[in-house]
Design a protein around this motif. Sequence first.
Motif, short mmCIF file in Angstrom:
data_model
loop_
_atom_site.label_atom_id
_atom_site.label_comp_id
_atom_site.label_asym_id
_atom_site.label_seq_id
_atom_site.Cartn_x
_atom_site.Cartn_y
_atom_site.Cartn_z
N GLN A 6 -38.28 55.21 -27.41
CA GLN A 6 -37.30 54.12 -28.13
C GLN A 6 -36.29 55.02 -29.10
O GLN A 6 -36.54 56.10 -29.06
CB GLN A 6 -38.45 53.37 -29.09
CG GLN A 6 -39.29 52.28 -28.13
CD GLN A 6 -40.28 51.51 -29.05
OE1 GLN A 6 -40.18 51.77 -30.30
NE2 GLN A 6 -41.08 51.00 -28.51
N LYS A 48 -40.28 46.10 -38.95
CA LYS A 48 -40.22 46.78 -37.63
C LYS A 48 -38.95 47.24 -37.34
O LYS A 48 -38.84 48.45 -36.78
CB LYS A 48 -40.73 45.81 -36.59
CG LYS A 48 -40.72 46.03 -35.05
CD LYS A 48 -40.64 45.02 -34.20
CE LYS A 48 -40.69 45.32 -32.91
NZ LYS A 48 -40.56 44.12 -31.99
N GLN A 52 -38.09 51.36 -36.69
CA GLN A 52 -37.54 51.83 -35.41
C GLN A 52 -36.09 52.54 -35.77
O GLN A 52 -35.99 53.71 -34.79
CB GLN A 52 -37.14 50.78 -34.35
CG GLN A 52 -38.58 50.43 -33.90
CD GLN A 52 -38.52 49.29 -32.72
OE1 GLN A 52 -37.30 49.27 -32.06
NE2 GLN A 52 -39.54 48.52 -32.42
N ASN A 82 -36.51 46.41 -28.64
CA ASN A 82 -36.30 47.58 -29.14
C ASN A 82 -35.18 48.23 -29.92
O ASN A 82 -34.19 47.79 -29.02
CB ASN A 82 -37.14 48.67 -28.16
CG ASN A 82 -38.52 48.09 -28.00
OD1 ASN A 82 -39.26 48.28 -28.71
ND2 ASN A 82 -38.75 48.24 -26.53
#
Length: 181
Positions: A6, A48, A52, A82
């Motif tokens: 990711q 989240k 990321q 993602n």
Amino acid sequence: RDEEGQGDQLVYGSGGDVRQTVVISEYAQGGSLADRMVRKYDWQAALKIAAQMAAGLDFAHKNNIVHGNVRPSNVLFDSQDNVKLADFGMPSHYENKKNWYAPPEQERDPDGVDASADLFPVGVMLYRMLTGNLPGTDPEPPSRLHPDLDLSWDRFILKAINPSPRKRFRRARQMLSALAE
């Protein structure tokens, strides 16, 4: 890409000449954060996305790469939501446009920034995801604008968007650790 696959976009190839560079990368099926910033986010979803982004920047910084152009239109999503960071570097067509996500030092000296300048826009985007607003020069604590946030969110975000680079997160790993708390 980070260890989990990711973070940054997979690049398939590149080319160009002295006037133009072309990069061929994977298709971001999920669109960009700019497409999605039409509503406030709940704190879990915003956390989240921010984590990321910070993980992708941590990987880039460990490889001595400063993104230099972190903004919602360069935060892309794959089909599983993602985050993929795109458009590394400051393209010349942005030079005369106000970048609401750039740290103050980047506005003054675009070539003199370090990796910490990439973290400021993560804080600005997190503020906007949670409050629906850009922070401005004297930002209101996010907990006053989002009922589910407490003072720890205020401390984190106000540190991330501090105009002084010395008072902000210096490393993406520090930001990630603080997000995990």
